[in-house]
Design an enzyme around this catalytic site. Structure first.
Site, PDB file in Angstrom:
ATOM      1  N   LEU A 175      23.074 -25.907   7.764  1.00 19.37           N
ATOM      2  CA  LEU A 175      22.234 -27.078   7.531  1.00 19.37           C
ATOM      3  C   LEU A 175      22.935 -28.342   8.050  1.00 19.37           C
ATOM      4  O   LEU A 175      22.381 -29.104   8.839  1.00 19.37           O
ATOM      5  CB  LEU A 175      21.929 -27.217   6.026  1.00 19.37           C
ATOM      6  CG  LEU A 175      21.099 -28.435   5.627  1.00 19.37           C
ATOM      7  CD1 LEU A 175      19.697 -28.368   6.222  1.00 19.37           C
ATOM      8  CD2 LEU A 175      20.990 -28.526   4.089  1.00 19.37           C
ATOM      9  N   THR A 176      24.193 -28.545   7.616  1.00 18.00           N
ATOM     10  CA  THR A 176      24.919 -29.775   7.940  1.00 18.00           C
ATOM     11  C   THR A 176      25.225 -29.868   9.440  1.00 18.00           C
ATOM     12  O   THR A 176      25.523 -28.865  10.081  1.00 18.00           O
ATOM     13  CB  THR A 176      26.252 -29.800   7.152  1.00 18.00           C
ATOM     14  OG1 THR A 176      25.958 -29.624   5.768  1.00 18.00           O
ATOM     15  CG2 THR A 176      27.008 -31.095   7.367  1.00 18.00           C
ATOM     16  N   GLU A 178      27.332 -29.208  -1.156  1.00 13.66           N
ATOM     17  CA  GLU A 178      26.172 -28.936  -2.026  1.00 13.66           C
ATOM     18  C   GLU A 178      25.709 -30.196  -2.743  1.00 13.66           C
ATOM     19  O   GLU A 178      25.358 -30.165  -3.923  1.00 13.66           O
ATOM     20  CB  GLU A 178      26.549 -27.878  -3.068  1.00 13.66           C
ATOM     21  CG  GLU A 178      26.999 -26.583  -2.469  1.00 13.66           C
ATOM     22  CD  GLU A 178      25.855 -25.686  -2.077  1.00 13.66           C
ATOM     23  OE1 GLU A 178      24.698 -26.051  -2.331  1.00 13.66           O
ATOM     24  OE2 GLU A 178      26.124 -24.635  -1.489  1.00 13.66           O
ATOM     25  N   ARG A 227      23.863 -24.615  -6.148  1.00 16.29           N
ATOM     26  CA  ARG A 227      24.435 -25.636  -7.052  1.00 16.29           C
ATOM     27  C   ARG A 227      24.473 -25.118  -8.481  1.00 16.29           C
ATOM     28  O   ARG A 227      25.373 -25.447  -9.250  1.00 16.29           O
ATOM     29  CB  ARG A 227      23.581 -26.913  -6.983  1.00 16.29           C
ATOM     30  CG  ARG A 227      23.713 -27.633  -5.667  1.00 16.29           C
ATOM     31  CD  ARG A 227      22.624 -28.672  -5.457  1.00 16.29           C
ATOM     32  NE  ARG A 227      22.809 -29.346  -4.188  1.00 16.29           N
ATOM     33  CZ  ARG A 227      21.944 -30.211  -3.666  1.00 16.29           C
ATOM     34  NH1 ARG A 227      20.816 -30.501  -4.303  1.00 16.29           N
ATOM     35  NH2 ARG A 227      22.195 -30.784  -2.519  1.00 16.29           N
TER      36      ARG A 227
HETATM   37  C1  LIG Z   1      34.737 -26.640   3.226  1.00 13.67           C
HETATM   38  C2  LIG Z   1      33.287 -27.015   3.397  1.00 13.67           C
HETATM   39  C3  LIG Z   1      32.327 -26.022   3.472  1.00 13.67           C
HETATM   40  C4  LIG Z   1      30.988 -26.360   3.696  1.00 13.67           C
HETATM   41  N1  LIG Z   1      30.048 -25.361   3.846  1.00 13.67           N
HETATM   42  C5  LIG Z   1      28.804 -25.683   4.266  1.00 13.67           C
HETATM   43  C6  LIG Z   1      27.851 -24.646   4.610  1.00 13.67           C
HETATM   44  O1  LIG Z   1      28.130 -23.447   4.463  1.00 13.67           O
HETATM   45  N2  LIG Z   1      26.650 -25.012   5.133  1.00 13.67           N
HETATM   46  C7  LIG Z   1      26.295 -26.332   5.305  1.00 13.67           C
HETATM   47  O2  LIG Z   1      25.210 -26.572   5.796  1.00 13.67           O
HETATM   48  N3  LIG Z   1      27.163 -27.332   4.966  1.00 13.67           N
HETATM   49  C8  LIG Z   1      28.401 -27.025   4.460  1.00 13.67           C
HETATM   50  N4  LIG Z   1      29.302 -28.029   4.148  1.00 13.67           N
HETATM   51  C9  LIG Z   1      28.918 -29.425   4.402  1.00 13.67           C
HETATM   52  C10 LIG Z   1      28.639 -30.249   3.152  1.00 13.67           C
HETATM   53  O3  LIG Z   1      27.466 -29.831   2.518  1.00 13.67           O
HETATM   54  C11 LIG Z   1      28.615 -31.739   3.568  1.00 13.67           C
HETATM   55  O4  LIG Z   1      29.959 -32.079   3.889  1.00 13.67           O
HETATM   56  C12 LIG Z   1      28.052 -32.638   2.481  1.00 13.67           C
HETATM   57  O5  LIG Z   1      26.666 -32.481   2.378  1.00 13.67           O
HETATM   58  C13 LIG Z   1      28.367 -34.133   2.726  1.00 13.67           C
HETATM   59  O6  LIG Z   1      28.017 -34.495   4.005  1.00 13.67           O
HETATM   60  P1  LIG Z   1      29.058 -35.299   4.936  1.00 13.67           P
HETATM   61  O7  LIG Z   1      30.341 -34.554   4.940  1.00 13.67           O
HETATM   62  O8  LIG Z   1      28.386 -35.545   6.232  1.00 13.67           O
HETATM   63  O9  LIG Z   1      29.322 -36.667   4.181  1.00 13.67           O
HETATM   64  P2  LIG Z   1      28.405 -37.989   4.258  1.00 13.67           P
HETATM   65  O10 LIG Z   1      26.977 -37.632   4.014  1.00 13.67           O
HETATM   66  O11 LIG Z   1      28.752 -38.727   5.492  1.00 13.67           O
HETATM   67  O12 LIG Z   1      28.951 -38.785   3.004  1.00 13.67           O
HETATM   68  C14 LIG Z   1      30.163 -39.556   3.063  1.00 13.67           C
HETATM   69  C15 LIG Z   1      30.260 -40.394   1.799  1.00 13.67           C
HETATM   70  O13 LIG Z   1      29.121 -41.264   1.721  1.00 13.67           O
HETATM   71  C16 LIG Z   1      28.470 -41.095   0.481  1.00 13.67           C
HETATM   72  N5  LIG Z   1      27.033 -41.277   0.674  1.00 13.67           N
HETATM   73  C17 LIG Z   1      26.201 -40.573   1.460  1.00 13.67           C
HETATM   74  N6  LIG Z   1      24.948 -41.032   1.374  1.00 13.67           N
HETATM   75  C18 LIG Z   1      24.982 -42.080   0.499  1.00 13.67           C
HETATM   76  C19 LIG Z   1      24.001 -42.979  -0.029  1.00 13.67           C
HETATM   77  N7  LIG Z   1      22.712 -42.873   0.311  1.00 13.67           N
HETATM   78  N8  LIG Z   1      24.404 -43.931  -0.915  1.00 13.67           N
HETATM   79  C20 LIG Z   1      25.699 -44.020  -1.297  1.00 13.67           C
HETATM   80  N9  LIG Z   1      26.677 -43.191  -0.828  1.00 13.67           N
HETATM   81  C21 LIG Z   1      26.311 -42.235   0.045  1.00 13.67           C
HETATM   82  C22 LIG Z   1      28.806 -39.667   0.063  1.00 13.67           C
HETATM   83  O14 LIG Z   1      28.675 -39.475  -1.345  1.00 13.67           O
HETATM   84  C23 LIG Z   1      30.243 -39.554   0.531  1.00 13.67           C
HETATM   85  O15 LIG Z   1      31.110 -40.121  -0.421  1.00 13.67           O
HETATM   86  C24 LIG Z   1      30.620 -27.724   3.820  1.00 13.67           C
HETATM   87  C25 LIG Z   1      31.603 -28.721   3.681  1.00 13.67           C
HETATM   88  C26 LIG Z   1      32.917 -28.377   3.467  1.00 13.67           C
HETATM   89  C27 LIG Z   1      33.949 -29.469   3.350  1.00 13.67           C
END
Ligand SMILES: Cc1cc2nc3c(=O)[nH]c(=O)nc-3n(C[C@H](O)[C@H](O)[C@H](O)COP(=O)(O)OP(=O)(O)OC[C@H]3O[C@@H](n4cnc5c(N)ncnc54)[C@H](O)[C@@H]3O)c2cc1C
Length: 389
Positions: free
Chosen positions: A136-137, A369, A249
């Site tokens: 998804l991400t 998640e 979740r």
């Molecule tokens: C080890 C690992 C395994 C993973 N496995 C999977 C997987 O199997 N499949 C998959 O699809 N994804 C996976 N992920 C991805 C994970 O779901 C994302 O990292 C997560 O959704 C956060 O997205 P981002 O890293 O882009 O952070 P961002 O969305 O860029 O967020 C960065 C910061 O901004 C804050 N933020 C974001 N939006 C807002 C808002 N509107 N208002 C205020 N603050 C905000 C967040 O809380 C965070 O503190 C994994 C991640 C890791 C680290």
């Protein structure tokens, strides 16, 4: 001294069925005997998972535990939660492996797949012979996943996929990748048979401090051609991936209690044995205050998870409830792990002790998640009726 092996201060076991206790016991034994002796070796490598344990995990019914048919265990949701708890008592990477396989990959096939897709994929996934990943991400879209750029375009009777997914658990291990993509009819899910998909690649992400005992990859799709039979026919729009996330979740809300309990067990024992300024660390008032807080928070988290499970079994679960439990339980587990690491002193920074491994793992669990902040916003919108900007 009380026995905290199971950390059951409020006699929550009295609220569990025999089936639920048995499910927990069998996974606890597996994790203690088979997994824990291996974890140090895996975290010293970056991104490696003990794949040799997968057949045993399948035998124990750890893949699709709360799904029915197709070789799945068909247990209730509380038993499933307890299974997740015991896996994460071992390591968040172990629980992630089972969460991704069951809640993020088998669940959408079970809920939204065609009969042919269910027959093809679910039995070997339950048997651990086929591994799945959930894409998804993207590099530029995490919390705001609906912004995704991965596209599936119609070509004749089939589709062509282009795009990049990032941070995908089990990406390079997966035989089937569930990839969510924009189409002219909104977001849809596609099942990519990774062994037979020219243009598909899944390189691993290295350099992780957290979840080192777990494989995390990118997924590249360059003109990947798929038949229409590879599309999940039963769902369109963000409801598809979001409903899978609610399942996963739910498992996390239970799982992280296992990590917290492991840290608590460890620090209660250690503080009895460690002598500081003429007596055991456990005999100091400050230590006792910290331990009392840890036990109280774990117990509150257990009650939250149990009620969540009972509501899920009754079909009364709402996604905002899952947000509250995921947000709270990850937060308290992280506090327990940090507190335990602190009480271990210098010993707390080496991998002979568990606390720091759980602590850094839980940093990921706080992010994936739905980040802590995103669940805060989900609850805030529920309370006020206003979507915060
Ligand atoms: C080890 C690992 C395994 C993973 N496995 C999977 C997987 O199997 N499949 C998959 O699809 N994804 C996976 N992920 C991805 C994970 O779901 C994302 O990292 C997560 O959704 C956060 O997205 P981002 O890293 O882009 O952070 P961002 O969305 O860029 O967020 C960065 C910061 O901004 C804050 N933020 C974001 N939006 C807002 C808002 N509107 N208002 C205020 N603050 C905000 C967040 O809380 C965070 O503190 C994994 C991640 C890791 C680290």
């Amino acid at each position: 001294m009380a026995d905290f092996q199971g950390v059951d201060f409020m006699r929550i076991d009295d609220l569990l069925t025999e089936e639920e206790i048995l499910a927990r016991q069998s996974v606890r034994e597996f994790v203690t005997k088979e997994f824990l002796p291996r974890i140090q070796e895996h975290i010293r490598q970056d991104g490696s998972f003990p794949m040799e344990l997968v057949p045993q995990m399948a035998e124990l019914g750890l893949f699709g535990t709360n799904l029915s048919g197709y070789g799945c265990a068909g247990l209730g949701n509380v038993a499933y939660g307890l299974v997740m708890q015991e896996l994460e008592r071992g390591d968040s990477g172990l629980r992630s492996f089972a969460s991704v396989q069951g809640s993020l990959c088998m669940y959408p096939i079970h809920a939204y797949g065609s009969d042919a897709q269910k027959d093809r994929w679910l039995p070997p996934m339950a048997a651990g012979e086929t591994i799945g990943c959930f894409g998804l991400t993207e590099p530029d879209f995490g919390s705001y996943a609906q912004g995704m750029r991965t596209k599936a375009e119609r070509k004749g009777d089939g589709w062509v996929l282009n795009g990049t997914k990032r941070w995908i658990t089990n990406g390079s291990l997966a035989h089937v990748a569930i990839v969510w993509a924009q189409t002219e009819d909104g977001v849809q899910g596609f099942l990519i048979d990774t062994q037979n998909a020219p243009g598909f690649d899944a390189p691993d992400i290295k350099g992780k401090f957290s979840l080192r005992g777990s494989v995390t990859s990118e997924l590249y799709m360059k003109d990947v051609e798929l038949p229409d039979e590879a599309r999940l026919p039963g769902v369109q729009g963000m409801k598809g991936p979001l409903s899978c996330l609610t399942q996963a979740r739910y498992g996390i809300a239970w799982g992280v209690l296992g990590a917290a309990m492991a840290c608590f067990d460890e620090i209660v024992q250690y503080s009895q044995e460690r002598l500081v300024q003429g007596g055991p660390l456990a005999g100091k008032q400050l230590t006792q205050a910290k331990l009392a807080d840890m036990l109280t928070e774990i117990t509150k988290g257990q009650l939250l998870a149990l009620q969540l499970g009972r509501l899920k079994d009754q079909g009364k679960l709402e996604h905002v409830m899952v947000s509250m439990a995921k947000r709270n339980n990850v937060d308290i587990a992280l506090q327990v792990a940090r507190g335990a690491r602190d009480l271990l002193g210098a010993n707390g920074i080496v991998d002979d002790y568990q606390a720091m491994r759980h602590m850094v793992n839980l940093e990921t669990v706080r992010t994936y998640e739905g980040t802590h902040d995103i669940h805060t916003l989900i609850l805030g919108e529920h309370i006020t009726g206003m979507r915060a900007l």
